[in-house]
Design a protein around this motif. Structure first.
Motif, mmCIF file in Angstrom:
data_model
loop_
_atom_site.group_PDB
_atom_site.id
_atom_site.type_symbol
_atom_site.label_atom_id
_atom_site.label_comp_id
_atom_site.label_asym_id
_atom_site.label_seq_id
_atom_site.Cartn_x
_atom_site.Cartn_y
_atom_site.Cartn_z
ATOM 1 N N LEU A 252 11.015 39.217 42.215
ATOM 2 C CA LEU A 252 10.868 38.489 40.960
ATOM 3 C C LEU A 252 11.965 38.923 39.982
ATOM 4 C CD1 LEU A 252 7.049 38.660 40.089
ATOM 5 C CD2 LEU A 252 8.380 36.587 40.436
ATOM 6 N N PRO A 253 12.315 38.071 39.016
ATOM 7 C CA PRO A 253 13.305 38.493 38.008
ATOM 8 C C PRO A 253 12.658 39.370 36.931
ATOM 9 C CG PRO A 253 12.777 36.158 37.775
ATOM 10 C CD PRO A 253 11.914 36.673 38.875
ATOM 11 N N ILE A 254 11.941 40.400 37.382
ATOM 12 C CA ILE A 254 11.156 41.251 36.476
ATOM 13 C C ILE A 254 11.330 42.712 36.869
ATOM 14 C CG2 ILE A 254 8.770 41.941 35.923
ATOM 15 C CD1 ILE A 254 7.952 39.022 36.180
ATOM 16 N N MET A 346 14.669 39.178 33.228
ATOM 17 C CA MET A 346 16.130 39.189 33.266
ATOM 18 C C MET A 346 16.770 38.475 32.078
ATOM 19 S SD MET A 346 17.615 40.881 35.618
ATOM 20 C CE MET A 346 17.147 41.842 37.040
ATOM 21 N N LEU A 399 10.740 30.155 37.400
ATOM 22 C CA LEU A 399 11.562 31.099 38.171
ATOM 23 C C LEU A 399 12.888 30.487 38.603
ATOM 24 C CD1 LEU A 399 8.656 32.473 40.363
ATOM 25 C CD2 LEU A 399 9.784 33.672 38.485
ATOM 26 N N PHE A 402 17.095 30.694 36.509
ATOM 27 C CA PHE A 402 18.258 31.572 36.696
ATOM 28 C C PHE A 402 19.292 30.923 37.615
ATOM 29 C CE2 PHE A 402 14.650 34.205 35.613
ATOM 30 C CZ PHE A 402 15.150 34.850 34.511
ATOM 31 N N GLU A 403 18.800 30.305 38.686
ATOM 32 C CA GLU A 403 19.720 29.641 39.606
ATOM 33 C C GLU A 403 20.382 28.436 38.944
ATOM 34 O OE1 GLU A 403 17.988 28.861 43.410
ATOM 35 O OE2 GLU A 403 19.827 27.971 44.195
ATOM 36 N N ASN A 407 19.171 30.137 31.505
ATOM 37 C CA ASN A 407 18.427 31.310 31.036
ATOM 38 C C ASN A 407 18.032 31.120 29.567
ATOM 39 O OD1 ASN A 407 19.646 31.942 33.394
ATOM 40 N ND2 ASN A 407 20.612 33.835 32.703
ATOM 41 N N PRO A 415 21.667 39.894 32.233
ATOM 42 C CA PRO A 415 20.613 40.192 33.208
ATOM 43 C C PRO A 415 20.337 41.687 33.374
ATOM 44 C CG PRO A 415 22.641 39.651 34.341
ATOM 45 C CD PRO A 415 22.919 39.481 32.876
ATOM 46 N N ASP A 416 19.872 42.333 32.320
ATOM 47 C CA ASP A 416 19.460 43.733 32.392
ATOM 48 C C ASP A 416 18.144 43.846 31.624
ATOM 49 O OD1 ASP A 416 19.124 46.437 32.433
ATOM 50 O OD2 ASP A 416 21.197 46.909 31.865
ATOM 51 N N LYS A 418 16.004 46.002 30.655
ATOM 52 C CA LYS A 418 15.688 46.966 29.604
ATOM 53 C C LYS A 418 16.362 46.637 28.267
ATOM 54 C CE LYS A 418 19.238 50.382 30.931
ATOM 55 N NZ LYS A 418 19.787 49.668 32.112
ATOM 56 N N GLU B 34 25.067 30.029 45.877
ATOM 57 C CA GLU B 34 24.515 30.333 44.550
ATOM 58 C C GLU B 34 23.166 31.007 44.683
ATOM 59 O OE1 GLU B 34 24.310 27.184 41.707
ATOM 60 O OE2 GLU B 34 26.454 26.804 41.831
ATOM 61 N N LYS B 35 22.431 30.611 45.712
ATOM 62 C CA LYS B 35 21.106 31.182 45.922
ATOM 63 C C LYS B 35 21.203 32.691 46.202
ATOM 64 C CE LYS B 35 16.744 29.916 48.041
ATOM 65 N NZ LYS B 35 16.127 30.017 46.717
ATOM 66 N N THR B 38 22.172 34.413 42.971
ATOM 67 C CA THR B 38 21.024 34.444 42.049
ATOM 68 C C THR B 38 20.077 35.563 42.444
ATOM 69 O OG1 THR B 38 21.193 32.051 41.829
ATOM 70 C CG2 THR B 38 19.151 33.056 41.072
ATOM 71 N N ILE B 41 21.669 39.032 41.570
ATOM 72 C CA ILE B 41 21.829 39.356 40.153
ATOM 73 C C ILE B 41 20.492 39.413 39.423
ATOM 74 C CG2 ILE B 41 22.774 38.508 37.960
ATOM 75 C CD1 ILE B 41 25.186 37.525 39.537
ATOM 76 N N PHE B 42 19.582 38.494 39.738
ATOM 77 C CA PHE B 42 18.389 38.337 38.909
ATOM 78 C C PHE B 42 17.080 38.824 39.526
ATOM 79 C CE2 PHE B 42 21.267 34.938 37.344
ATOM 80 C CZ PHE B 42 21.358 35.344 36.025
ATOM 81 N N PHE B 43 17.000 38.921 40.841
ATOM 82 C CA PHE B 43 15.692 39.198 41.459
ATOM 83 C C PHE B 43 15.606 40.646 41.957
ATOM 84 C CE2 PHE B 43 15.619 34.770 40.964
ATOM 85 C CZ PHE B 43 14.302 34.351 41.023
ATOM 86 N N ARG B 44 14.457 41.273 41.695
ATOM 87 C CA ARG B 44 14.285 42.693 42.004
ATOM 88 C C ARG B 44 12.977 42.935 42.747
ATOM 89 N NH1 ARG B 44 18.715 42.360 41.065
ATOM 90 N NH2 ARG B 44 19.956 43.150 39.347
ATOM 91 N N LYS B 45 12.996 44.023 43.555
ATOM 92 C CA LYS B 45 11.756 44.420 44.242
ATOM 93 C C LYS B 45 10.766 45.007 43.249
ATOM 94 C CE LYS B 45 13.560 45.597 48.808
ATOM 95 N NZ LYS B 45 14.902 46.190 48.578
ATOM 96 N N ASN B 46 11.271 45.678 42.227
ATOM 97 C CA ASN B 46 10.407 46.279 41.199
ATOM 98 C C ASN B 46 9.335 47.158 41.842
ATOM 99 O OD1 ASN B 46 9.531 46.831 38.640
ATOM 100 N ND2 ASN B 46 8.387 44.928 38.373
#
Lengths: 421, 94
Positions: A252-254, A346, A399, A402-403, A407, A415-416, A418, B34-35, B38, B41-46
């Motif tokens: 997720l972008p979180i 993000m 969601l 971003f693609e 944004n 995209p940071d 914090k 692009e996928k 994306t 840059i934007f998606f994380r495992k967290n």
């Protein structure tokens, strides 16, 4: 459930307070519901309430792993405002503020919403220009916003530090309709009102897994048994990624970060507004609770964490900011401080959207701003679940933004996660 | 306070460092879709638990480090230089 009104207050006053009924039931889970909301915080409870109230969907359960109002609902600085400028955001938060204005009547529960003004100090000509732009955008959309010059500000709040040479106070951007509310009362008010409409609030009910069938989530495994839901909503900001991965949906972008809040001992009336030392200065916000405590906070703890406890360098940082702007607080003692886990996104904006699973809906990513957003969050999340399509205000809060490169970045911080405090 | 054992400077308070982020991101090639970009840059495992993350010793040696730290207890398992060649140098000097 006994209604709160003058008649019942008098009647119970004469009868030893013996006729009050409990505020909400403690039901056993049913085997299936039309909608199951996971997360019994302000957003989950508000969603359940508006599903029942606005959309007549009353076979609803709210699952809460602990007790309602025990997560971020009870870990914020209770500030309510709508000073946003991005399309979608300003309409959304303005609608939220309008819901706040009538919330006590709506819920028949005093949420102690106090429109005491939100005063953002600015400390440089550049900061003044920047905040003027935002507040002008607000005015163009019909939200109240004004600038106070130094003379007005000194008259309204005479005891700020007007001799700070590093960050001199030049004036303030003010939203008079903004203010704060009592956070517990909001959770209890929504719970009570939703329960009255037939919603089951299931506490101590932790989700442990999902069973998938034909691509959908068929049932939810919980610590209180298996519960089926035709539609399922996540409203678990802070732990969204954990649940998302439990549903095998990937990334997720979180990022989860923790934010501290502080409460001092109670003192006599000292501050009539919410004051923010934030535009072109440090990051610090303070107000005084009805009990007299000073309630304040600052930045995130700057590293990713799921721990609901704060670190000491940030306590020092916040105390320094307090002294820089409000030297009269110097002798006041800190009573408590705590941390809540935030979904930092993000681009600093939230998600109310559909997901890759067709009967699953997502409410997440509230960053610093979950408390003030809760009424509108519940309103539009309920709308999405009931009508299967997002309202115009939240059509880009998904969601895919971003693609697509759309944004919703209020701060322009990139995209940071914090940096979106 | 978290204590980070910088391989160059020794153990220091985390307030000397700046947090970077997820150290396991693999950036795709420049002509990737692009996928893919994306996602990077934007998606994380967290991750809730132990994760590899970058820290910058910004008030010290100003080197970037990879830290294996729990996001629940803040316990640190390992600290290494970010750059693999510097990792070798540190190993050889032990």
């Amino acid at each position: 459930m006994t209604k709160f009104n003058a008649w019942n207050v008098i009647k119970n006053g004469l009868n030893g307070q013996s006729y009050w009924t409990r505020q909400w039931r403690d039901p056993e889970p049913k085997s299936s519901y039309d909608v199951v909301i996971i997360g019994g915080g302000l957003h989950g409870l508000a969603t359940a309430y508006y599903l029942a109230k606005n959309h007549n969907i009353k076979n609803v359960a709210v699952l809460e792993k602990g007790w309602i109002g025990g997560g971020n609902a009870g870990r914020n600085t209770t500030i309510v405002r709508s000073n946003y400028m991005m399309p979608g955001n300003h309409e959304f938060y303005e609608h939220s503020l309008k819901l706040w204005e009538n919330l006590s009547h709506e819920l028949n529960y005093n949420v102690m919403f106090s429109q005491r003004a939100h005063v953002s100090l600015f400390h440089s000509p550049g900061a003044k220009d920047s905040v003027s732009r935002i507040y002008n955008i607000m005015r163009l959309h019909g939200t109240d916003a004004e600038l106070w010059d130094l003379k007005t500000l000194k008259k309204k709040i005479p005891h700020l530090n007007y001799h700070n040479s590093r960050f001199p106070i030049l004036g303030a951007a003010v939203q008079k309709r903004a203010g704060n509310a009592r956070h517990d009362a909001v959770a209890w008010g929504y719970a009570r009102a939703a329960d009255t409409l037939g919603v089951d609030i299931l506490q101590n009910c932790e989700v442990t897994g999902f069973t998938r069938k034909n691509g959908n989530i068929e049932s939810i495994q919980t610590s209180r048994g298996i519960i089926k839901g035709k539609k399922i909503g996540f409203a678990v900001a802070g732990n969204t990624s954990v649940l998302w991965q439990m549903a095998e949906l990937g990334n997720l972008p979180i990022e989860s970060h923790k934010l501290q809040a502080f409460v001092s001992e109670a003192v006599k009336p000292l501050l009539d507004q919410v004051v923010v030392y934030g535009v072109g200065g440090a990051h610090f916000y303070i107000s005084q609770s009805d009990k007299g405590s000073m309630v304040f906070g600052g930045d995130l703890d700057w590293y990713k964490s799921y721990a609901q406890r704060g670190n000491l360098p940030m306590v020092q940082d916040v105390a320094e900011a307090a002294m820089a702007i409000f030297p009269s607080l110097g002798r006041i003692r800190l009573l408590r401080h705590w941390a809540g886990v935030m979904d930092m996104t993000m681009d600093g904006s939230f998600f109310i959207c559909k997901t890759p699973i067709s009967n699953l809906y997502l409410n997440a990513g509230w960053n610093y701003g979950g408390f003030k957003a809760s009424p509108a969050s519940g309103w539009y999340f309920a709308d999405l679940i009931a009508n299967e399509s997002p309202h115009n205000y939240v059509q880009n809060h998904n969601l895919e933004r971003f693609e697509k490169g759309i944004n919703i970045d209020e701060r322009g911080a990139g995209p940071d996660p914090k940096l979106h405090g | 306070m978290i204590r980070i054992n910088c391989p160059y400077c020794g153990e220091r308070d985390h307030s000397e460092f700046s947090y970077g982020g997820d150290a396991t991101i693999n950036y795709p090639s420049l002509d990737a879709s692009e996928k893919d970009w994306t996602e990077a840059i934007f998606f994380r495992k967290n991750i809730k638990g132990f994760q590899f993350e970058t820290w910058h010793h910004s008030n010290g040696c100003r080197m970037w480090l990879v830290v294996e730290r729990s996001t629940v207890t803040h316990e640190i398992k390992s600290v290494k230089p970010c750059h693999p060649d510097l990792q070798k140098v540190v190993e050889n000097n032990k």
